[in-house]
Scaffold this active site. Sequence first.
Site, mmCIF file in Angstrom:
data_model
loop_
_atom_site.group_PDB
_atom_site.id
_atom_site.type_symbol
_atom_site.label_atom_id
_atom_site.label_comp_id
_atom_site.label_asym_id
_atom_site.label_seq_id
_atom_site.Cartn_x
_atom_site.Cartn_y
_atom_site.Cartn_z
ATOM 1 C CB SER A 1 -0.760 -8.300 -0.784
ATOM 2 O OG SER A 1 -1.505 -9.118 0.077
ATOM 3 C CE LYS B 1 -4.546 -1.516 1.130
ATOM 4 N NZ LYS B 1 -4.391 -2.901 1.631
HETATM 5 C C1 LIG Z 1 -5.193 -3.877 1.351
HETATM 6 C C2 LIG Z 1 -4.633 -5.226 1.275
HETATM 7 C C3 LIG Z 1 -5.157 -6.178 0.380
HETATM 8 C C4 LIG Z 1 -6.331 -5.891 -0.516
HETATM 9 O O1 LIG Z 1 -6.032 -4.849 -1.425
HETATM 10 P P1 LIG Z 1 -7.202 -4.108 -2.229
HETATM 11 O O2 LIG Z 1 -6.518 -3.104 -3.063
HETATM 12 O O3 LIG Z 1 -8.129 -3.509 -1.219
HETATM 13 O O4 LIG Z 1 -7.896 -5.167 -3.005
HETATM 14 C C5 LIG Z 1 -4.552 -7.419 0.329
HETATM 15 N N1 LIG Z 1 -3.503 -7.724 1.123
HETATM 16 C C6 LIG Z 1 -2.984 -6.839 1.982
HETATM 17 C C7 LIG Z 1 -1.807 -7.249 2.812
HETATM 18 C C8 LIG Z 1 -3.530 -5.557 2.084
HETATM 19 O O5 LIG Z 1 -3.002 -4.685 2.950
#
Ligand SMILES: *Cc1c(COP(=O)(O)O)cnc(C)c1O
Length: 316
Positions: free
Chosen positions: A301, A51
Amino acid sequence: MDIFELVKAAQKRIAGHAHVTPIMTSRTLDRLSGAQIFLKCENFQRIGAFKFRGAYNAMSQLTGDQKKRGVITHSSGNHAQAVALVGQLLGIKTVVVMPDDAPPIKRAATEGYGASVIEYDPADASREKISKDLSIQHGYTLVPPYDHLDIIAGQGTAAMELFDELDSLDMLMVPCGGGGLLSGCAVAAKGKNQNCRVIGIEPELADDATRSFHSGKLHTVKNPPTIADGTRTPSLGDVTFPLVREYVDDMKTVSESAIIEAVKFLFYRTKLVVEPSGALGLAALLSGKIQPRGRVGIILSGGNLDGTTMKIILDS
Ligand SMILES: *Cc1c(COP(=O)(O)O)cnc(C)c1O
């Protein structure tokens, strides 16, 4: 508008500010899956999740006047930390509206980066309304967690780096909450490699995007009790829904136990600390929800989870 161009511009903008995160491989995974697996380690991104990319791309484009007045956002955690850190780097005041049940580690980190946190009860109030009211009252600019082209383009840079380093992929698996990461990565993947199959992964308990994707109508899940707290968003957004429909090839869901198994696998076998939301792609692979073929990219992510949650996962 060419959104792929926006992702390319975002990649230039964040260069030198965001990390180009490592891509890891595992022979065990390759053997288990019969494919070549590439793990994009956004758990090593600044603030411990992708993010930072979107937040930096969006906030660095604000006007001098907007920067002076400050920004506000609502988030379950990682986006809040990203906005707070970018605010600190760029000298922008940040206000974060956060649910009162947000993981303590995420709240503490957000405050540690200098943001003011305003709590709300997710059972009754709407975080969108609270942040909108405050933004009007104080002149803050709203930095939404996913439903904005600058955020989406920033998140897409994670996939750009995969293709820059690996040239081609046959499949790309991306976790999905509000769809910012998924739509950005899908745009990047199709721009780089038209034949790459992009698959979004959600928890079964928060399967709104999967149902929306297949039906063409926007579905909502309220406060889903999934352990993957980064994907508890109620639905795709006005911007992400059409992008997911256009650029994503398929969506799959995974069970809570598959998510837990994936986090454990990453910890014990690959020595990676990945939070439940970050392990969705691997959960789909290990539980047989997708048939991998060729070269498969998996976006891990994020890696922000507290010790208590990790202990519960490792003990289960
Ligand atoms: C925010 C987040 C997501 C989901 O991302 P979106 O853009 O809302 O679909 C997935 N994994 C992690 C670790 C996140 O922080």
